[in-house]
Design a protein around this motif. Structure first.
Motif, PDB file in Angstrom:
ATOM      1  N   SER A  15       0.825  -1.205   0.000  1.00  0.00           N
ATOM      2  CA  SER A  15       0.000   0.000   0.000  1.00  0.00           C
ATOM      3  C   SER A  15       0.860   1.256   0.000  1.00  0.00           C
ATOM      4  O   SER A  15       0.596   2.211  -0.737  1.00  0.00           O
ATOM      5  CB  SER A  15      -0.920  -0.008   1.222  1.00  0.00           C
ATOM      6  OG  SER A  15      -1.652   1.183   1.304  1.00  0.00           O
ATOM      7  N   GLN A  19       1.137   4.068  -2.905  1.00  0.00           N
ATOM      8  CA  GLN A  19       0.894   5.465  -2.571  1.00  0.00           C
ATOM      9  C   GLN A  19       2.051   6.340  -3.068  1.00  0.00           C
ATOM     10  O   GLN A  19       1.830   7.413  -3.627  1.00  0.00           O
ATOM     11  CB  GLN A  19       0.721   5.615  -1.064  1.00  0.00           C
ATOM     12  CG  GLN A  19       0.325   7.006  -0.636  1.00  0.00           C
ATOM     13  CD  GLN A  19       0.103   7.082   0.862  1.00  0.00           C
ATOM     14  OE1 GLN A  19       0.473   6.186   1.618  1.00  0.00           O
ATOM     15  NE2 GLN A  19      -0.493   8.161   1.300  1.00  0.00           N
ATOM     16  N   THR A  64      -4.415   9.037  -0.748  1.00  0.00           N
ATOM     17  CA  THR A  64      -4.389   8.293   0.517  1.00  0.00           C
ATOM     18  C   THR A  64      -5.633   7.436   0.741  1.00  0.00           C
ATOM     19  O   THR A  64      -5.658   6.641   1.686  1.00  0.00           O
ATOM     20  CB  THR A  64      -4.223   9.247   1.709  1.00  0.00           C
ATOM     21  OG1 THR A  64      -5.300  10.171   1.718  1.00  0.00           O
ATOM     22  CG2 THR A  64      -2.893   9.988   1.644  1.00  0.00           C
ATOM     23  N   ALA A  65      -6.642   7.557  -0.097  1.00  0.00           N
ATOM     24  CA  ALA A  65      -7.884   6.808   0.098  1.00  0.00           C
ATOM     25  C   ALA A  65      -7.681   5.288   0.118  1.00  0.00           C
ATOM     26  O   ALA A  65      -8.203   4.613   1.010  1.00  0.00           O
ATOM     27  CB  ALA A  65      -8.915   7.199  -0.951  1.00  0.00           C
ATOM     28  N   PRO A  66      -6.934   4.705  -0.821  1.00  0.00           N
ATOM     29  CA  PRO A  66      -6.758   3.245  -0.774  1.00  0.00           C
ATOM     30  C   PRO A  66      -6.072   2.775   0.510  1.00  0.00           C
ATOM     31  O   PRO A  66      -6.447   1.745   1.072  1.00  0.00           O
ATOM     32  CB  PRO A  66      -5.884   2.941  -1.994  1.00  0.00           C
ATOM     33  CG  PRO A  66      -6.081   4.084  -2.915  1.00  0.00           C
ATOM     34  CD  PRO A  66      -6.334   5.269  -2.039  1.00  0.00           C
ATOM     35  N   GLN A  67      -5.087   3.533   0.996  1.00  0.00           N
ATOM     36  CA  GLN A  67      -4.401   3.123   2.218  1.00  0.00           C
ATOM     37  C   GLN A  67      -5.324   3.239   3.430  1.00  0.00           C
ATOM     38  O   GLN A  67      -5.329   2.372   4.298  1.00  0.00           O
ATOM     39  CB  GLN A  67      -3.140   3.961   2.430  1.00  0.00           C
ATOM     40  CG  GLN A  67      -2.282   3.434   3.546  1.00  0.00           C
ATOM     41  CD  GLN A  67      -0.955   4.136   3.624  1.00  0.00           C
ATOM     42  OE1 GLN A  67      -0.826   5.280   3.238  1.00  0.00           O
ATOM     43  NE2 GLN A  67       0.048   3.447   4.124  1.00  0.00           N
ATOM     44  N   ARG A  68      -6.122   4.312   3.483  1.00  0.00           N
ATOM     45  CA  ARG A  68      -7.068   4.448   4.589  1.00  0.00           C
ATOM     46  C   ARG A  68      -8.109   3.337   4.549  1.00  0.00           C
ATOM     47  O   ARG A  68      -8.508   2.803   5.589  1.00  0.00           O
ATOM     48  CB  ARG A  68      -7.734   5.826   4.557  1.00  0.00           C
ATOM     49  CG  ARG A  68      -6.777   6.933   5.005  1.00  0.00           C
ATOM     50  CD  ARG A  68      -7.430   8.292   5.067  1.00  0.00           C
ATOM     51  NE  ARG A  68      -7.557   8.817   3.710  1.00  0.00           N
ATOM     52  CZ  ARG A  68      -8.701   9.161   3.130  1.00  0.00           C
ATOM     53  NH1 ARG A  68      -9.825   9.078   3.784  1.00  0.00           N
ATOM     54  NH2 ARG A  68      -8.725   9.610   1.904  1.00  0.00           N
ATOM     55  N   LYS A  69      -8.521   2.934   3.351  1.00  0.00           N
ATOM     56  CA  LYS A  69      -9.487   1.837   3.209  1.00  0.00           C
ATOM     57  C   LYS A  69      -8.875   0.524   3.697  1.00  0.00           C
ATOM     58  O   LYS A  69      -9.531  -0.248   4.408  1.00  0.00           O
ATOM     59  CB  LYS A  69      -9.914   1.713   1.747  1.00  0.00           C
ATOM     60  CG  LYS A  69     -10.936   0.636   1.497  1.00  0.00           C
ATOM     61  CD  LYS A  69     -11.316   0.569   0.034  1.00  0.00           C
ATOM     62  CE  LYS A  69     -12.281  -0.560  -0.224  1.00  0.00           C
ATOM     63  NZ  LYS A  69     -12.598  -0.700  -1.647  1.00  0.00           N
ATOM     64  N   LEU A  70      -7.610   0.274   3.346  1.00  0.00           N
ATOM     65  CA  LEU A  70      -6.933  -0.941   3.796  1.00  0.00           C
ATOM     66  C   LEU A  70      -6.819  -0.957   5.312  1.00  0.00           C
ATOM     67  O   LEU A  70      -7.071  -1.985   5.951  1.00  0.00           O
ATOM     68  CB  LEU A  70      -5.536  -1.047   3.160  1.00  0.00           C
ATOM     69  CG  LEU A  70      -4.686  -2.218   3.635  1.00  0.00           C
ATOM     70  CD1 LEU A  70      -5.308  -3.548   3.211  1.00  0.00           C
ATOM     71  CD2 LEU A  70      -3.270  -2.088   3.106  1.00  0.00           C
ATOM     72  N   ALA A  72      -8.762   0.469   7.441  1.00  0.00           N
ATOM     73  CA  ALA A  72     -10.092   0.218   7.994  1.00  0.00           C
ATOM     74  C   ALA A  72     -10.461  -1.263   7.871  1.00  0.00           C
ATOM     75  O   ALA A  72     -11.026  -1.840   8.804  1.00  0.00           O
ATOM     76  CB  ALA A  72     -11.124   1.084   7.280  1.00  0.00           C
ATOM     77  N   GLN A  73     -10.122  -1.882   6.736  1.00  0.00           N
ATOM     78  CA  GLN A  73     -10.419  -3.302   6.552  1.00  0.00           C
ATOM     79  C   GLN A  73      -9.641  -4.168   7.535  1.00  0.00           C
ATOM     80  O   GLN A  73     -10.146  -5.172   8.028  1.00  0.00           O
ATOM     81  CB  GLN A  73     -10.078  -3.736   5.122  1.00  0.00           C
ATOM     82  CG  GLN A  73     -11.036  -3.241   4.080  1.00  0.00           C
ATOM     83  CD  GLN A  73     -10.556  -3.585   2.672  1.00  0.00           C
ATOM     84  OE1 GLN A  73      -9.419  -3.977   2.460  1.00  0.00           O
ATOM     85  NE2 GLN A  73     -11.450  -3.402   1.701  1.00  0.00           N
ATOM     86  N   ARG A  78      -3.623   4.273  12.208  1.00  0.00           N
ATOM     87  CA  ARG A  78      -2.420   4.704  11.494  1.00  0.00           C
ATOM     88  C   ARG A  78      -1.181   4.458  12.358  1.00  0.00           C
ATOM     89  O   ARG A  78      -0.155   3.992  11.863  1.00  0.00           O
ATOM     90  CB  ARG A  78      -2.551   6.179  11.136  1.00  0.00           C
ATOM     91  CG  ARG A  78      -1.398   6.738  10.365  1.00  0.00           C
ATOM     92  CD  ARG A  78      -1.651   8.212  10.008  1.00  0.00           C
ATOM     93  NE  ARG A  78      -0.506   8.775   9.371  1.00  0.00           N
ATOM     94  CZ  ARG A  78       0.527   9.317   9.996  1.00  0.00           C
ATOM     95  NH1 ARG A  78       0.542   9.356  11.311  1.00  0.00           N
ATOM     96  NH2 ARG A  78       1.543   9.818   9.339  1.00  0.00           N
TER      97      ARG A  78
END
Length: 188
Positions: A15, A19, A64-70, A72-73, A78
């Motif tokens: 990720s 990024q 940063t959206a994909p990393q924040r989604k990961l 959360a999953q 952070r």
């Protein structure tokens, strides 16, 4: 968490890699778009700082959206993700390898700080020298040139980067003290 720590670290590293890749693509695209705008639209005023700041914030959120989604999953904060990555970076390395890596980082930050400081000084000097010039709207060519806009942008970016570099360099001293204290504890 139903995944082991090694798998989570691998996902986090991928990720972070993605990024960084997208950040380089966006920065490169922004530079190309800026140069194209100056070349194709020489008379246009490109100084809409609020619009540019809004675009920057939007692109930052998008990157940063994909990393924040990961995160959360995975159910990680952070801070916990940073802790896992840091621990994985240190695990299995000898103190000599850690010192060598620290020395490489220090050298990189010294170069970045030196280069951006020189760029900032030159750009700020140019901006200050041009800032007091009078502009007569009736005389063609008396207004600010595209170089002034680029110098203003370069002075801001280089100045901020140089400040970050000086802060990073100041942290190395405390890290060196911590590592030497740790070495003293190991020796005794």
């Amino acid at each position: 968490m139903d995944r082991d720590e090694a798998e989570i670290v691998a996902l986090l590293r991928e990720s972070v890699r993605q990024q960084r890749m997208w950040l380089m693509v966006v920065v490169g695209g922004a530079v190309v778009a800026g140069v194209a705008a100056v070349v194709l639209l020489p008379g246009a005023r490109l100084g809409a700082p609020l619009a540019l700041a809004g675009v920057g914030v939007f692109l930052g959120v998008l990157i940063t959206a994909p990393q924040r989604k990961l995160l959360a999953q995975l159910g990680l904060s952070r801070e916990r993700a940073i802790e896992l990555l840091s621990r994985a970076d240190i695990a299995g390395r000898t103190p000599e390898q850690l010192r060598e890596r620290q020395a490489q980082r220090r050298t990189m930050w010294r170069v970045v700080t030196a280069v951006t400081t020189v760029i900032a000084v030159i750009a700020i000097g140019y901006v200050v020298s041009q800032a007091g010039n009078r502009v007569d709207d009736n005389v063609p060519g008396s207004g600010p040139t595209a170089l002034f806009g680029w110098a203003l942008f370069a002075s801001a970016v280089a100045g901020i980067t140089a400040i970050v570099g000086f802060v990073q360099l100041s942290t190395f001293a405390s890290l060196d003290r911590a590592m030497s204290a740790e070495g003293d504890e190991i020796a005794s």
